[in-house]
Design a protein around this motif. Structure first.
Motif, PDB file in Angstrom:
ATOM      1  N   VAL A 171       9.278   7.911  -9.836  1.00 48.76           N
ATOM      2  CA  VAL A 171       8.508   6.880  -9.130  1.00 48.76           C
ATOM      3  C   VAL A 171       9.443   6.099  -8.213  1.00 48.76           C
ATOM      4  CG1 VAL A 171       7.318   4.668  -9.440  1.00 48.76           C
ATOM      5  CG2 VAL A 171       6.626   6.657 -10.788  1.00 48.76           C
ATOM      6  N   ARG A 172      10.566   5.673  -8.763  1.00 46.33           N
ATOM      7  CA  ARG A 172      11.542   4.897  -7.997  1.00 46.33           C
ATOM      8  C   ARG A 172      11.995   5.674  -6.753  1.00 46.33           C
ATOM      9  NH1 ARG A 172      14.299   3.752 -12.210  1.00 46.33           N
ATOM     10  NH2 ARG A 172      13.260   1.792 -12.667  1.00 46.33           N
ATOM     11  N   GLU A 173      12.362   6.940  -6.929  1.00 46.96           N
ATOM     12  CA  GLU A 173      12.828   7.755  -5.797  1.00 46.96           C
ATOM     13  C   GLU A 173      11.738   7.929  -4.739  1.00 46.96           C
ATOM     14  OE1 GLU A 173      14.249  11.469  -7.358  1.00 46.96           O
ATOM     15  OE2 GLU A 173      16.302  10.729  -7.514  1.00 46.96           O
ATOM     16  N   ASN A 174      10.513   8.216  -5.161  1.00 39.37           N
ATOM     17  CA  ASN A 174       9.420   8.452  -4.221  1.00 39.37           C
ATOM     18  C   ASN A 174       9.043   7.186  -3.455  1.00 39.37           C
ATOM     19  OD1 ASN A 174       7.733  10.525  -3.152  1.00 39.37           O
ATOM     20  ND2 ASN A 174       5.991   9.612  -4.211  1.00 39.37           N
ATOM     21  N   VAL A 175       9.016   6.056  -4.153  1.00 36.23           N
ATOM     22  CA  VAL A 175       8.678   4.790  -3.504  1.00 36.23           C
ATOM     23  C   VAL A 175       9.744   4.412  -2.483  1.00 36.23           C
ATOM     24  CG1 VAL A 175       8.432   2.300  -3.898  1.00 36.23           C
ATOM     25  CG2 VAL A 175       7.213   3.927  -5.353  1.00 36.23           C
ATOM     26  N   ILE A 176      11.010   4.527  -2.862  1.00 36.50           N
ATOM     27  CA  ILE A 176      12.094   4.187  -1.935  1.00 36.50           C
ATOM     28  C   ILE A 176      12.042   5.078  -0.703  1.00 36.50           C
ATOM     29  CG2 ILE A 176      14.610   4.245  -1.619  1.00 36.50           C
ATOM     30  CD1 ILE A 176      14.827   3.289  -4.558  1.00 36.50           C
ATOM     31  N   ALA A 177      11.879   6.373  -0.899  1.00 38.16           N
ATOM     32  CA  ALA A 177      11.841   7.305   0.232  1.00 38.16           C
ATOM     33  C   ALA A 177      10.671   6.993   1.160  1.00 38.16           C
ATOM     34  CB  ALA A 177      11.756   8.745  -0.274  1.00 38.16           C
ATOM     35  N   VAL A 196       8.814   4.106   1.517  1.00 36.94           N
ATOM     36  CA  VAL A 196       8.900   2.798   2.183  1.00 36.94           C
ATOM     37  C   VAL A 196       9.977   2.813   3.263  1.00 36.94           C
ATOM     38  CG1 VAL A 196       9.451   0.354   1.854  1.00 36.94           C
ATOM     39  CG2 VAL A 196       7.922   1.510   0.247  1.00 36.94           C
ATOM     40  N   GLU A 197      11.142   3.373   2.967  1.00 36.01           N
ATOM     41  CA  GLU A 197      12.217   3.395   3.972  1.00 36.01           C
ATOM     42  C   GLU A 197      11.858   4.278   5.160  1.00 36.01           C
ATOM     43  OE1 GLU A 197      15.878   4.313   1.906  1.00 36.01           O
ATOM     44  OE2 GLU A 197      16.145   2.205   1.331  1.00 36.01           O
ATOM     45  N   ARG A 198      11.216   5.414   4.893  1.00 36.85           N
ATOM     46  CA  ARG A 198      10.852   6.326   5.978  1.00 36.85           C
ATOM     47  C   ARG A 198       9.771   5.728   6.870  1.00 36.85           C
ATOM     48  NH1 ARG A 198       6.738   9.748   6.009  1.00 36.85           N
ATOM     49  NH2 ARG A 198       6.528   9.682   3.756  1.00 36.85           N
ATOM     50  N   ILE A 199       8.770   5.107   6.273  1.00 35.72           N
ATOM     51  CA  ILE A 199       7.626   4.630   7.042  1.00 35.72           C
ATOM     52  C   ILE A 199       7.896   3.285   7.717  1.00 35.72           C
ATOM     53  CG2 ILE A 199       5.207   3.918   6.879  1.00 35.72           C
ATOM     54  CD1 ILE A 199       4.912   6.031   4.634  1.00 35.72           C
ATOM     55  N   THR A 200       8.569   2.359   7.007  1.00 34.86           N
ATOM     56  CA  THR A 200       8.763   1.013   7.568  1.00 34.86           C
ATOM     57  C   THR A 200      10.121   0.789   8.199  1.00 34.86           C
ATOM     58  OG1 THR A 200       9.647   0.040   5.528  1.00 34.86           O
ATOM     59  CG2 THR A 200       7.231   0.037   5.819  1.00 34.86           C
ATOM     60  N   GLY A 201      11.120   1.539   7.788  1.00 39.75           N
ATOM     61  CA  GLY A 201      12.472   1.300   8.283  1.00 39.75           C
ATOM     62  C   GLY A 201      13.199   0.202   7.529  1.00 39.75           C
ATOM     63  N   LEU A 202      12.542  -0.437   6.560  1.00 38.98           N
ATOM     64  CA  LEU A 202      13.191  -1.458   5.749  1.00 38.98           C
ATOM     65  C   LEU A 202      14.053  -0.791   4.684  1.00 38.98           C
ATOM     66  CD1 LEU A 202      10.124  -3.792   5.121  1.00 38.98           C
ATOM     67  CD2 LEU A 202      12.067  -4.283   6.617  1.00 38.98           C
ATOM     68  N   GLU A 203      15.160  -1.440   4.317  1.00 38.65           N
ATOM     69  CA  GLU A 203      15.994  -0.953   3.229  1.00 38.65           C
ATOM     70  C   GLU A 203      15.408  -1.460   1.917  1.00 38.65           C
ATOM     71  OE1 GLU A 203      20.484  -1.431   1.374  1.00 38.65           O
ATOM     72  OE2 GLU A 203      19.930  -2.546   3.175  1.00 38.65           O
ATOM     73  N   VAL A 204      15.170  -0.567   0.978  1.00 36.51           N
ATOM     74  CA  VAL A 204      14.653  -0.955  -0.331  1.00 36.51           C
ATOM     75  C   VAL A 204      15.854  -1.196  -1.233  1.00 36.51           C
ATOM     76  CG1 VAL A 204      13.218  -0.297  -2.295  1.00 36.51           C
ATOM     77  CG2 VAL A 204      12.557   0.403   0.016  1.00 36.51           C
ATOM     78  N   VAL A 205      16.044  -2.454  -1.644  1.00 35.72           N
ATOM     79  CA  VAL A 205      17.207  -2.783  -2.457  1.00 35.72           C
ATOM     80  C   VAL A 205      16.984  -2.524  -3.937  1.00 35.72           C
ATOM     81  CG1 VAL A 205      18.207  -4.416  -0.838  1.00 35.72           C
ATOM     82  CG2 VAL A 205      16.573  -5.232  -2.509  1.00 35.72           C
ATOM     83  N   GLU A 206      15.732  -2.635  -4.387  1.00 35.36           N
ATOM     84  CA  GLU A 206      15.442  -2.320  -5.781  1.00 35.36           C
ATOM     85  C   GLU A 206      13.961  -2.039  -5.970  1.00 35.36           C
ATOM     86  OE1 GLU A 206      16.637  -5.650  -8.176  1.00 35.36           O
ATOM     87  OE2 GLU A 206      14.909  -6.852  -7.600  1.00 35.36           O
ATOM     88  N   LYS A 253       0.821  -1.217   0.000  1.00 33.79           N
ATOM     89  CA  LYS A 253       0.000   0.000   0.000  1.00 33.79           C
ATOM     90  C   LYS A 253       0.853   1.264   0.000  1.00 33.79           C
ATOM     91  CE  LYS A 253      -4.196  -1.915   1.993  1.00 33.79           C
ATOM     92  NZ  LYS A 253      -5.170  -1.844   3.087  1.00 33.79           N
ATOM     93  N   ILE A 254       1.933   1.258   0.759  1.00 31.30           N
ATOM     94  CA  ILE A 254       2.814   2.430   0.795  1.00 31.30           C
ATOM     95  C   ILE A 254       3.425   2.658  -0.581  1.00 31.30           C
ATOM     96  CG2 ILE A 254       4.968   3.349   1.742  1.00 31.30           C
ATOM     97  CD1 ILE A 254       4.243   1.787   4.354  1.00 31.30           C
ATOM     98  N   ALA A 255       3.930   1.591  -1.198  1.00 30.98           N
ATOM     99  CA  ALA A 255       4.557   1.712  -2.518  1.00 30.98           C
ATOM    100  C   ALA A 255       3.544   2.150  -3.570  1.00 30.98           C
ATOM    101  CB  ALA A 255       5.200   0.388  -2.910  1.00 30.98           C
ATOM    102  N   GLY A 256       2.339   1.587  -3.534  1.00 31.45           N
ATOM    103  CA  GLY A 256       1.312   1.959  -4.509  1.00 31.45           C
ATOM    104  C   GLY A 256       0.896   3.413  -4.383  1.00 31.45           C
ATOM    105  N   THR A 257       0.731   3.865  -3.162  1.00 26.74           N
ATOM    106  CA  THR A 257       0.349   5.258  -2.941  1.00 26.74           C
ATOM    107  C   THR A 257       1.460   6.206  -3.378  1.00 26.74           C
ATOM    108  OG1 THR A 257      -1.053   4.594  -1.095  1.00 26.74           O
ATOM    109  CG2 THR A 257      -0.411   6.910  -1.189  1.00 26.74           C
ATOM    110  N   ALA A 258       2.703   5.873  -3.045  1.00 24.84           N
ATOM    111  CA  ALA A 258       3.840   6.723  -3.411  1.00 24.84           C
ATOM    112  C   ALA A 258       4.014   6.798  -4.927  1.00 24.84           C
ATOM    113  CB  ALA A 258       5.116   6.207  -2.757  1.00 24.84           C
ATOM    114  N   ALA A 259       3.787   5.695  -5.632  1.00 23.88           N
ATOM    115  CA  ALA A 259       3.921   5.690  -7.092  1.00 23.88           C
ATOM    116  C   ALA A 259       2.846   6.550  -7.745  1.00 23.88           C
ATOM    117  CB  ALA A 259       3.852   4.262  -7.620  1.00 23.88           C
ATOM    118  N   ARG A 260       1.630   6.489  -7.212  1.00 23.81           N
ATOM    119  CA  ARG A 260       0.520   7.256  -7.794  1.00 23.81           C
ATOM    120  C   ARG A 260       0.660   8.761  -7.575  1.00 23.81           C
ATOM    121  NH1 ARG A 260      -1.670   2.353  -6.769  1.00 23.81           N
ATOM    122  NH2 ARG A 260      -3.234   1.572  -8.208  1.00 23.81           N
TER     123      ARG A 260
END
Length: 172
Positions: A129-135, A137-147, A58-65
């Protein structure tokens, strides 16, 4: 175990594991951030936090849109089914459409299927899209986005939403 240690758990319903002397039921498809136990530990580190895979979706989908130039997400069939679902009274849009994730212990990988507006530079939209999704997901979940893999499945043309423009038909 430190608060930064993340473990991925997949369990069936009723699978119990002991944690700090209590029975804990793990959640299928979730990532768990385990804290420390004991009264001497800071309050913020006592216990654990579980992040379900659907949260990352959901975080990635919202950030991409959020990116200008992204018209829709998902493949042709999922967009068609989504359009039907959106028209049903009480139906909500599926923000996870077109998003697939793999979540490991500390990292996640994300695949996105998008539809772009005609005329926008596709490589620039994919980069944003890539930059926004990574930012996000990493900010909200604390997980490292590798790709973040972006697949552009379609281009929305300006006349896609208009009805037949009264032109000649091939069949009478």
């Amino acid at each position: 175990m430190t608060p930064q240690e993340i473990t991925s758990k997949t369990a069936t319903a009723g699978d119990d594991t002991a944690f700090a002397g209590r029975a804990h039921q793990s959640v299928p498809g979730s990532t768990t951030v385990a804290g420390r136990t004991g009264a001497a530990e800071p309050a913020a580190t006592r216990g654990k936090t579980s992040i379900a895979d659907v949260v990352v979706v959901k975080i990635a989908g919202t950030a991409a849109r959020e990116i200008p130039g992204v018209y829709d997400m998902g493949g042709g069939l999922s967009r068609t089914l989504g359009a039907v679902r959106d028209r049903v009274p009480g139906g909500r849009p599926n923000v996870g459409r077109g998003v697939k994730v793999e979540v490991g212990e500390r990292q996640t990988a994300i695949d996105l299927d998008i539809v772009v507006e005609y005329g926008v530079p596709i490589t620039e939209v994919a980069h944003e899209v890539r930059e926004n999704v990574i930012a996000a997901v990493e900010r909200i979940t604390g997980l490292e986005v590798v790709e973040v893999n972006v697949a552009v499945n379609d281009v929305r043309l300006p006349d896609d939403d208009s009805a037949d423009s009264g032109g000649e038909t091939r069949v009478e």
